[in-house]
Write an enzyme that holds these catalytic residues in place. Sequence first.
Site, short mmCIF file in Angstrom:
data_model
loop_
_atom_site.label_atom_id
_atom_site.label_comp_id
_atom_site.label_asym_id
_atom_site.label_seq_id
_atom_site.Cartn_x
_atom_site.Cartn_y
_atom_site.Cartn_z
N CYS A 79 41.35 51.03 140.10
CA CYS A 79 41.69 49.61 139.92
C CYS A 79 40.63 48.72 140.55
O CYS A 79 40.57 48.59 141.78
CB CYS A 79 43.06 49.32 140.54
SG CYS A 79 43.55 47.59 140.46
N CYS A 129 42.08 45.62 142.38
CA CYS A 129 42.64 45.93 143.70
C CYS A 129 41.55 46.14 144.75
O CYS A 129 41.70 45.70 145.90
CB CYS A 129 43.48 47.22 143.63
SG CYS A 129 44.70 47.27 142.33
N ASP A 130 40.47 46.82 144.38
CA ASP A 130 39.57 47.37 145.39
C ASP A 130 38.14 46.86 145.37
O ASP A 130 37.32 47.26 146.20
CB ASP A 130 39.54 48.90 145.24
CG ASP A 130 40.91 49.53 145.45
OD1 ASP A 130 41.72 48.94 146.19
OD2 ASP A 130 41.16 50.61 144.88
#
Length: 403
Positions: free
Chosen positions: A137, A140-141
């Site tokens: 993701c 997300c990261d």
Amino acid sequence: MSELYDVIIIGGGAGGMSAGVYAARGKMKTLIIEDKRNTGGQAATTSEMENYPGIVEATGPQLMDMFREHCNKFGVEFARGLVSDITIADDGFIKTLTTSKGETYQTKSIIVATGATPRILGITGESEFRGKGVSYCATCDADFYEELDVVVVGSGNTAVEESVFLTKFVNKVTMIVLHDQGILDADRTAQEQAFANDKIEFVWNSVVEEICGDELVTGVKLKHLKTGEISELSTDGVFMFVGTVPKTDFIKGQVALTPQGYVITNEKQETNVPGIFAVGDVTDKFLRQVVTAAGDGAVAAVAADRYIEEEENWRKSVSEFGGTAMVAFWNPLSKESLAVINQLEQDCKDKPDQRVVTIDTYKSQNIANRFSVSEVPVVIRFDAGQEAKRVDVKDIAELDTLY
């Protein structure tokens, strides 16, 4: 056989637990069935969680622990099990869930929140370094790799779009593509964006053979598909975008799915089966994030509550009534509807074995669809719960034919 629940939520991730909070707070008897030892879903495997509004910094497990605590506060029940089958009573209202171990649960409504898992290629090191340099993701990261070099595996729309997104943070993105030079699986617009981005480089005709590292990822081994040559590439992270797999095997053939297996829902998170809802990553949606799953859960729980209220009112007022029920399908914008209702109420006045039941077709779409009511006013006479006569009213005098 267990007691009867108002709602059973299949899956204890962000979407499922959000639905649990809203359902239980709304005084619905609520059960979450989770097949894993711990709740939290994919979010519970994320090492850092910095994009959930109001939570400035937390790990995925910490945020999911807060979701679980919130569920506990309102009395959500939890059970461990893998749901393998759903059966629906003849009247469409009571649903029975069966687990792989043969346990059964009964409920008035179901919220499917089983999620989707990233497609795992099984590359050496992929599992070992998940959360330690291997990510699925970018949203997300990405910010954890600011000014660093990363590898992206995949060449479809998601892989290309996420690579472009990553360039806002990282020093360089190297896409590993199994096709010949210049060939990507993404649409033309996405390809043009990738080729025009000077932070994106490509390694063609290649696949990742191994992800290497110590405590964190330090590089990958690549295999050239035409020559068989193995080369090494240093990198600080590997983003895998080769698709996801929704957990929908247990409802195939029962609930409408996309060709890829995702559940099709409307704006109320309703599936094509009345009383069955779906939320989060298991649904066909644009963005799969904790915050969107939580929003889905809230919508589904409220929609399930309305569904139950609608169905129970129908059972009490019509299907379980021993007398004659004149059911008038109407909407507030129809003057003809109001005139029909007034006339019916006059006709049934002082007749204890007759009643008038009004169904607003906008608010009670399930009931309207069940009887194929698309235009109003329509009146259906039920005797002891059985349909006896229907009139699509064009003239109020037609009501006389109901008696």
